[in-house]
Design a protein around this motif. Structure first.
Motif, PDB file in Angstrom:
ATOM      1  N   VAL A   1       0.836  -1.199   0.000  1.00 39.08           N
ATOM      2  CA  VAL A   1       0.000   0.000   0.000  1.00 39.08           C
ATOM      3  C   VAL A   1       0.872   1.251   0.000  1.00 39.08           C
ATOM      4  O   VAL A   1       2.024   1.224   0.427  1.00 39.08           O
ATOM      5  CB  VAL A   1      -0.953   0.026   1.211  1.00 39.08           C
ATOM      6  CG1 VAL A   1      -1.925  -1.132   1.155  1.00 39.08           C
ATOM      7  CG2 VAL A   1      -0.199   0.014   2.525  1.00 39.08           C
ATOM      8  N   ASN A   2       0.296   2.361  -0.478  1.00 38.21           N
ATOM      9  CA  ASN A   2       1.051   3.607  -0.495  1.00 38.21           C
ATOM     10  C   ASN A   2       1.129   4.201   0.918  1.00 38.21           C
ATOM     11  O   ASN A   2       0.441   3.760   1.837  1.00 38.21           O
ATOM     12  CB  ASN A   2       0.469   4.595  -1.509  1.00 38.21           C
ATOM     13  CG  ASN A   2      -0.925   5.053  -1.146  1.00 38.21           C
ATOM     14  OD1 ASN A   2      -1.231   5.341   0.004  1.00 38.21           O
ATOM     15  ND2 ASN A   2      -1.791   5.132  -2.146  1.00 38.21           N
ATOM     16  N   LYS A   3       1.969   5.225   1.058  1.00 36.03           N
ATOM     17  CA  LYS A   3       2.234   5.809   2.373  1.00 36.03           C
ATOM     18  C   LYS A   3       0.972   6.400   3.004  1.00 36.03           C
ATOM     19  O   LYS A   3       0.743   6.259   4.204  1.00 36.03           O
ATOM     20  CB  LYS A   3       3.325   6.874   2.252  1.00 36.03           C
ATOM     21  CG  LYS A   3       3.767   7.426   3.569  1.00 36.03           C
ATOM     22  CD  LYS A   3       4.937   8.377   3.415  1.00 36.03           C
ATOM     23  CE  LYS A   3       5.366   8.868   4.793  1.00 36.03           C
ATOM     24  NZ  LYS A   3       6.520   9.735   4.737  1.00 36.03           N
ATOM     25  N   ASN A   4       0.135   7.047   2.215  1.00 36.49           N
ATOM     26  CA  ASN A   4      -1.092   7.634   2.734  1.00 36.49           C
ATOM     27  C   ASN A   4      -2.031   6.557   3.290  1.00 36.49           C
ATOM     28  O   ASN A   4      -2.583   6.704   4.382  1.00 36.49           O
ATOM     29  CB  ASN A   4      -1.800   8.453   1.649  1.00 36.49           C
ATOM     30  CG  ASN A   4      -3.045   9.131   2.173  1.00 36.49           C
ATOM     31  OD1 ASN A   4      -3.006   9.838   3.178  1.00 36.49           O
ATOM     32  ND2 ASN A   4      -4.158   8.914   1.494  1.00 36.49           N
ATOM     33  N   THR A   5      -2.189   5.477   2.541  1.00 31.78           N
ATOM     34  CA  THR A   5      -3.039   4.374   2.994  1.00 31.78           C
ATOM     35  C   THR A   5      -2.467   3.758   4.264  1.00 31.78           C
ATOM     36  O   THR A   5      -3.197   3.461   5.216  1.00 31.78           O
ATOM     37  CB  THR A   5      -3.172   3.310   1.881  1.00 31.78           C
ATOM     38  OG1 THR A   5      -3.773   3.930   0.742  1.00 31.78           O
ATOM     39  CG2 THR A   5      -4.018   2.137   2.324  1.00 31.78           C
ATOM     40  N   ARG A   6      -1.155   3.555   4.303  1.00 29.62           N
ATOM     41  CA  ARG A   6      -0.505   3.011   5.499  1.00 29.62           C
ATOM     42  C   ARG A   6      -0.787   3.910   6.699  1.00 29.62           C
ATOM     43  O   ARG A   6      -1.127   3.434   7.784  1.00 29.62           O
ATOM     44  CB  ARG A   6       0.996   2.855   5.286  1.00 29.62           C
ATOM     45  CG  ARG A   6       1.743   2.379   6.529  1.00 29.62           C
ATOM     46  CD  ARG A   6       3.138   1.903   6.238  1.00 29.62           C
ATOM     47  NE  ARG A   6       3.187   0.543   5.779  1.00 29.62           N
ATOM     48  CZ  ARG A   6       3.008  -0.530   6.553  1.00 29.62           C
ATOM     49  NH1 ARG A   6       2.751  -0.401   7.825  1.00 29.62           N
ATOM     50  NH2 ARG A   6       3.076  -1.734   6.044  1.00 29.62           N
ATOM     51  N   ASN A   7      -0.670   5.222   6.513  1.00 24.06           N
ATOM     52  CA  ASN A   7      -0.923   6.160   7.615  1.00 24.06           C
ATOM     53  C   ASN A   7      -2.357   6.076   8.121  1.00 24.06           C
ATOM     54  O   ASN A   7      -2.601   6.154   9.325  1.00 24.06           O
ATOM     55  CB  ASN A   7      -0.606   7.597   7.185  1.00 24.06           C
ATOM     56  CG  ASN A   7       0.879   7.868   7.109  1.00 24.06           C
ATOM     57  OD1 ASN A   7       1.685   7.170   7.710  1.00 24.06           O
ATOM     58  ND2 ASN A   7       1.243   8.895   6.355  1.00 24.06           N
ATOM     59  N   ILE A   8      -3.312   5.917   7.208  1.00 23.27           N
ATOM     60  CA  ILE A   8      -4.716   5.795   7.601  1.00 23.27           C
ATOM     61  C   ILE A   8      -4.894   4.622   8.553  1.00 23.27           C
ATOM     62  O   ILE A   8      -5.517   4.749   9.619  1.00 23.27           O
ATOM     63  CB  ILE A   8      -5.624   5.633   6.359  1.00 23.27           C
ATOM     64  CG1 ILE A   8      -5.700   6.954   5.595  1.00 23.27           C
ATOM     65  CG2 ILE A   8      -7.016   5.138   6.748  1.00 23.27           C
ATOM     66  CD1 ILE A   8      -6.327   6.839   4.219  1.00 23.27           C
TER      67      ILE A   8
END
Length: 135
Positions: free
Chosen positions: A2-9
């Motif tokens: 997953v991308n960084k934004n998705t990981r952060n979510i």
């Protein structure tokens, strides 16, 4: 992957979820679940704690917050989260990770949360926790 934004979510979701436990905030914890359909299948790593509905699970959590438990430290304690893997597609996600009780890190707890997104809000539909077998 997953991308960084998705990981952060999902990292933020998990951190917020665990914070509700640490604060013993049952009302806030309830918001992480599907309260409309009362859906939650929860397999716990402790004996007699599996549940098949949200209300049943929240009753066990409420009792735990009030009375503690006879395993590990007996109280709510911070978890150490390791090796978070995120499987995400559309409105569904699966978080697989290792949890460790701060006061009782071995054995680790294999942890899986299945989430669905409804009205832009992620909700836990299924949780599975099991102690890691000795290696």
């Amino acid at each position: 992957m997953v991308n960084k934004n998705t990981r952060n979510i999902f990292e933020n979701f998990l951190d917020s979820y665990n914070e509700c436990f640490n604060k013993k905030d049952l009302a806030a914890l309830r918001e992480f679940y599907d309260t409309n359909d009362n859906v939650l299948i929860y397999f716990d790593n402790h004996k007699n704690n599996d549940t098949y509905s949200l209300e049943e699970h929240l009753k066990l959590i409420s009792d735990f917050f009030e009375k503690g438990k006879s395993t590990e430290s007996g109280a709510v304690e911070p978890l150490i989260i390791e090796n978070l893997n995120i499987l995400h597609k559309g409105e569904a996600a699966c978080l697989c990770f290792i949890s460790r009780y701060k006061s009782f890190p071995v054995p680790a707890v294999r942890s899986t949360l299945y989430l669905e997104c409804t009205n832009s809000v992620w909700k836990i539909k299924h949780a599975h926790f099991s102690f890691e077998p000795e290696k």
